[in-house]
Design an enzyme around this catalytic site. Sequence first.
Site, PDB file in Angstrom:
ATOM      1  N   ARG A  58      96.092   2.458  33.114  1.00  0.00           N
ATOM      2  CA  ARG A  58      95.855   2.018  31.727  1.00  0.00           C
ATOM      3  C   ARG A  58      97.136   1.564  31.049  1.00  0.00           C
ATOM      4  O   ARG A  58      97.112   0.682  30.200  1.00  0.00           O
ATOM      5  CB  ARG A  58      95.199   3.150  30.931  1.00  0.00           C
ATOM      6  CG  ARG A  58      93.754   3.361  31.277  1.00  0.00           C
ATOM      7  CD  ARG A  58      93.201   4.583  30.586  1.00  0.00           C
ATOM      8  NE  ARG A  58      93.809   5.820  31.081  1.00  0.00           N
ATOM      9  CZ  ARG A  58      93.493   7.020  30.635  1.00  0.00           C
ATOM     10  NH1 ARG A  58      92.617   7.154  29.661  1.00  0.00           N
ATOM     11  NH2 ARG A  58      94.057   8.096  31.144  1.00  0.00           N
ATOM     12  N   ASP A  62      96.906   6.338  37.365  1.00  0.00           N
ATOM     13  CA  ASP A  62      96.364   5.797  36.120  1.00  0.00           C
ATOM     14  C   ASP A  62      96.918   4.395  35.940  1.00  0.00           C
ATOM     15  O   ASP A  62      98.128   4.184  36.070  1.00  0.00           O
ATOM     16  CB  ASP A  62      96.780   6.690  34.937  1.00  0.00           C
ATOM     17  CG  ASP A  62      95.938   6.465  33.696  1.00  0.00           C
ATOM     18  OD1 ASP A  62      95.710   5.296  33.349  1.00  0.00           O
ATOM     19  OD2 ASP A  62      95.529   7.456  33.069  1.00  0.00           O
TER      20      ASP A  62
END
Length: 417
Positions: A331, A329
Amino acid sequence: MNHTNRTDHIRITSHPEPGGKARFPIHWGAASARERGPVIGTVSRPGDRNAIGSHGGSYALYRALAVSSGALDPIRRPDLTNTHPAVNIGPFAQWSEPERIVSLDPWGHVAADAFKAEIAEGVDIRPTIAITKARLDLQEMQSALAAGRLKADGEIVHRNGSIAVSKIAIDPVWYLPGIAQRFGCAETLLRRTLFEQTAGMFPELVTRPDMDVFLPPIGGTTIYLFGDPAKLSDPATKITCRVHDECNGSDVFGSDICTCRPYLIHGIEECARGAQSGGLGIIVYNRKEGRALGEVTKFLVYNARKRQEGGDVASAYFERTECVAGVQDARFQQLMPDALHWLGLRRIDRFVSMSDMKYDALVGQGIDVVERVALPDELVPADAHVEIAAKKAAGYFSPEPQPANAGDTAGRSLDKY
């Protein structure tokens, strides 16, 4: 277009202007827009610039095409008449609290008014935040009315199911010393890495330490406010909030492989009810497609998940992403709370999210979360149960306790991401 505005001379901006002192210095965290100074990333008058990059983020490249094709005058300035915000936001104490907001310009929506004199003199100062009003017209809200989950009040929720909102568009504005501190790295390392990973697109990152502000070529954020924005200044206002990361395939086209649109719609319905109860609803929509890895990477992962031996299973859900992208991930929710700090929030009463990463980022930056609202099982699409099972086992909030061996079925936790 007047082609006399173009010259064959290329002006390099990777070194300070003669004289050394910037015409418009930026004092990040100042108590007013005037004291802070304007953020100027326009290219028409390089001597005025005080930020690395240019306004418009990734759309700056389309502007370049428009100039190259002769459709746009490269030195044209926008006429900002009547573009002022449709509702007033702030100022709030967080705007001048050190290191509280580092990824957006808290004064970005008042730039045209705060710097009228400079704009009249020809300085190209542009807003980085715009605020307007609109209605959301979603089929699911009509269904919520028909089912009795929502009631029309004629102000927030209308009889046809449309919902009145204030819409706030935010372009990213990064204060590099604050970004480095937020991620726990040296500013020089951050600048060098940004320079290298963009293939040298922004040499000023490493040659202009006098420029602290960067306008990155990435997508921004949209905030949808349900209810009266004036209530933001009242600490007693009950806040319902969903922070949602972009998923075009599900959010727009209804793809059933993930829970993104169902959770977004659930958040909108909860926000509308919260506003009708006298509080405020807030949807924060961040452009971070495919966990900020992009849609191409996301679709490659979909293929890998479905074609692997044994089929699509929760135990390999995160592993397949890491195999393709090198990271589970990207983000990194450390910057996510900035939009909520900009709204002056110290507390969220109902946080419509199961994400441990989002929750930890909010609480870690001083925003209390009173209640976490899970996605009802009946709203999970048939093809998305693998995703939701993997996320729950990896640390996502669930009102029901997970099986003792849940961690063995979903792979590594996402906490550090």
